[in-house]
Write a protein that holds these residues in place. Structure first.
Motif, PDB file in Angstrom:
ATOM      1  N   GLY A  29       0.809  -1.214   0.000  1.00 32.97           N
ATOM      2  CA  GLY A  29       0.000   0.000   0.000  1.00 32.97           C
ATOM      3  C   GLY A  29       0.836   1.254   0.000  1.00 32.97           C
ATOM      4  O   GLY A  29       2.068   1.209   0.133  1.00 32.97           O
ATOM      5  N   LEU A  30       0.150   2.363  -0.137  1.00 33.00           N
ATOM      6  CA  LEU A  30       0.767   3.685  -0.124  1.00 33.00           C
ATOM      7  C   LEU A  30       0.146   4.509   0.987  1.00 33.00           C
ATOM      8  O   LEU A  30      -1.081   4.586   1.089  1.00 33.00           O
ATOM      9  CB  LEU A  30       0.562   4.386  -1.473  1.00 33.00           C
ATOM     10  N   TRP A  31       0.979   5.096   1.841  1.00 30.38           N
ATOM     11  CA  TRP A  31       0.522   5.991   2.893  1.00 30.38           C
ATOM     12  C   TRP A  31       1.031   7.390   2.579  1.00 30.38           C
ATOM     13  O   TRP A  31       2.241   7.598   2.448  1.00 30.38           O
ATOM     14  CB  TRP A  31       1.047   5.565   4.266  1.00 30.38           C
ATOM     15  N   SER A  32       0.130   8.353   2.470  1.00 33.65           N
ATOM     16  CA  SER A  32       0.521   9.730   2.175  1.00 33.65           C
ATOM     17  C   SER A  32      -0.109  10.661   3.202  1.00 33.65           C
ATOM     18  O   SER A  32      -1.250  10.460   3.615  1.00 33.65           O
ATOM     19  CB  SER A  32       0.085  10.129   0.762  1.00 33.65           C
ATOM     20  N   ARG A  55      -4.651  -0.029   0.351  1.00 33.54           N
ATOM     21  CA  ARG A  55      -4.302  -1.434   0.531  1.00 33.54           C
ATOM     22  C   ARG A  55      -4.619  -2.179  -0.769  1.00 33.54           C
ATOM     23  O   ARG A  55      -4.904  -1.574  -1.792  1.00 33.54           O
ATOM     24  CB  ARG A  55      -5.079  -2.037   1.707  1.00 33.54           C
ATOM     25  N   ASP A  56      -4.563  -3.515  -0.719  1.00 32.93           N
ATOM     26  CA  ASP A  56      -4.848  -4.360  -1.893  1.00 32.93           C
ATOM     27  C   ASP A  56      -4.004  -3.926  -3.081  1.00 32.93           C
ATOM     28  O   ASP A  56      -4.504  -3.717  -4.184  1.00 32.93           O
ATOM     29  CB  ASP A  56      -6.344  -4.316  -2.244  1.00 32.93           C
ATOM     30  N   VAL A  61      -8.881   2.150  -1.203  1.00 31.26           N
ATOM     31  CA  VAL A  61      -8.634   3.111  -0.126  1.00 31.26           C
ATOM     32  C   VAL A  61      -8.890   2.419   1.204  1.00 31.26           C
ATOM     33  O   VAL A  61      -9.974   1.896   1.443  1.00 31.26           O
ATOM     34  CB  VAL A  61      -9.537   4.354  -0.269  1.00 31.26           C
ATOM     35  N   ASP A  62      -7.893   2.406   2.066  1.00 27.71           N
ATOM     36  CA  ASP A  62      -7.988   1.730   3.356  1.00 27.71           C
ATOM     37  C   ASP A  62      -8.617   2.642   4.404  1.00 27.71           C
ATOM     38  O   ASP A  62      -9.523   2.231   5.132  1.00 27.71           O
ATOM     39  CB  ASP A  62      -6.603   1.284   3.804  1.00 27.71           C
ATOM     40  N   ARG A  63      -8.126   3.890   4.453  1.00 26.62           N
ATOM     41  CA  ARG A  63      -8.701   4.813   5.427  1.00 26.62           C
ATOM     42  C   ARG A  63      -8.249   6.240   5.171  1.00 26.62           C
ATOM     43  O   ARG A  63      -7.205   6.483   4.553  1.00 26.62           O
ATOM     44  CB  ARG A  63      -8.333   4.414   6.853  1.00 26.62           C
ATOM     45  N   GLU A 228      -5.000  -6.288   9.893  1.00 23.18           N
ATOM     46  CA  GLU A 228      -4.287  -5.682   8.771  1.00 23.18           C
ATOM     47  C   GLU A 228      -3.384  -6.672   8.050  1.00 23.18           C
ATOM     48  O   GLU A 228      -3.183  -6.572   6.851  1.00 23.18           O
ATOM     49  CB  GLU A 228      -3.479  -4.487   9.272  1.00 23.18           C
ATOM     50  N   GLY A 229      -2.787  -7.615   8.781  1.00 25.75           N
ATOM     51  CA  GLY A 229      -1.910  -8.588   8.154  1.00 25.75           C
ATOM     52  C   GLY A 229      -0.543  -7.999   7.834  1.00 25.75           C
ATOM     53  O   GLY A 229      -0.206  -6.879   8.226  1.00 25.75           O
ATOM     54  N   ASN A 230       0.262  -8.775   7.110  1.00 26.78           N
ATOM     55  CA  ASN A 230       1.594  -8.325   6.726  1.00 26.78           C
ATOM     56  C   ASN A 230       1.491  -7.338   5.566  1.00 26.78           C
ATOM     57  O   ASN A 230       0.780  -7.593   4.587  1.00 26.78           O
ATOM     58  CB  ASN A 230       2.461  -9.502   6.317  1.00 26.78           C
ATOM     59  N   ARG A 231       2.233  -6.229   5.659  1.00 27.12           N
ATOM     60  CA  ARG A 231       2.139  -5.198   4.631  1.00 27.12           C
ATOM     61  C   ARG A 231       3.507  -4.613   4.312  1.00 27.12           C
ATOM     62  O   ARG A 231       4.371  -4.498   5.175  1.00 27.12           O
ATOM     63  CB  ARG A 231       1.209  -4.073   5.074  1.00 27.12           C
ATOM     64  N   HIS A 232       3.674  -4.243   3.049  1.00 25.47           N
ATOM     65  CA  HIS A 232       4.822  -3.482   2.590  1.00 25.47           C
ATOM     66  C   HIS A 232       4.296  -2.123   2.150  1.00 25.47           C
ATOM     67  O   HIS A 232       3.378  -2.041   1.331  1.00 25.47           O
ATOM     68  CB  HIS A 232       5.518  -4.193   1.435  1.00 25.47           C
ATOM     69  N   ILE A 233       4.874  -1.063   2.711  1.00 20.81           N
ATOM     70  CA  ILE A 233       4.318   0.270   2.539  1.00 20.81           C
ATOM     71  C   ILE A 233       5.372   1.234   2.019  1.00 20.81           C
ATOM     72  O   ILE A 233       6.529   1.211   2.456  1.00 20.81           O
ATOM     73  CB  ILE A 233       3.779   0.807   3.885  1.00 20.81           C
TER      74      ILE A 233
END
Length: 242
Positions: A29-32, A55-56, A61-63, A228-233
């Protein structure tokens, strides 16, 4: 300044490529975020910000979230802070057969209190942040599909609160007036270890008012309660100080 911006964009592209390679089997995902800070006095400052998370593999859009806070410098090496965040989440519910039965947006209210200690060794800064975090999810009634019968019924999810203790250790090195690369690790503990995060990135301080943050973050889920599980951000941030 133009050279610094180009270098920052190149770094972001390299981090993105790294995350895509490592994301097999996990989510990406991308967090900005955009933040503003105002110094009220020598020791007191206030801040606010908005954030978007996906996510996905950046398809959903996650939040969204908005936050306000304040911090006070108790000594040269110790700072206290407190804040509130309003979270607007995109929730998915699955049954035992891993079939999605509900998809809805809901709010959460989050409060936090922190103490951050930091020590400098030349250009190297070492900091430890201890944070108590409380999140409350209000009661929510949504339409839920009964897959086996093909019907829809209302389902009420009760209000729920959760306390989490967060511990973050960070090392940051001042390469120049512009570049400040860093690495950190953070744990999330409630009844046990919920998850941990490992980050590597850099601050890009273009001036006293304008700064950017670019990072790669890996999140490992450890507890059954963490959805949330495992994530690469890839994280991208901008801060304006006045």
């Amino acid at each position: 300044m133009e050279r610094s911006i180009k270098t920052g964009l190149l770094l972001a592209a390299l981090l993105l490529a790294t995350a895509e390679v490592k994301a097999e089997g996990d989510d990406f995902g991308l967090w900005s975020e955009v933040n503003v800070e105002k110094k009220i006095s020598r020791n007191l400052s206030v801040d606010g910000g908005v954030e978007l998370r996906t996510r996905d593999h950046v398809k959903t859009v996650d939040r969204w979230s908005g936050s306000i806070g304040a911090s006070y410098k108790l000594t040269d090496w110790l700072k206290a802070s407190a804040g509130y965040t309003l979270l607007y989440d995109n929730n998915e519910k699955w049954n035992d057969k891993q079939t999605k039965v509900a998809n809805f947006w809901g709010t959460r209210h989050r409060f936090n209190v922190s103490l951050t200690g930091s020590v400098d060794f030349g250009n190297l800064s070492v900091s430890l942040r201890e944070r108590w975090q409380y999140t409350y999810r209000p009661e929510k009634t949504v339409e839920r599909t009964k897959v086996s019968k093909g019907t829809v019924e209302d389902k009420t999810y009760n209000g729920k609160g959760k306390n989490v203790w967060r511990n973050r250790l960070q090392l940051k090195y001042k390469v120049s007036k512009v570049w400040r690369p860093y690495v950190n690790g953070e744990t999330f503990v409630s009844n046990g270890m919920d998850k941990y995060r490992l980050s590597a990135g850099t601050e890009i301080r273009l001036s006293k008012q304008h700064s950017f943050d670019v990072k790669y973050l890996f999140q490992k889920s450890c507890g059954d309660d963490d959805e949330e599980g495992n994530r690469h951000i890839i994280g991208l941030g901008y801060t304006f100080k006045f």
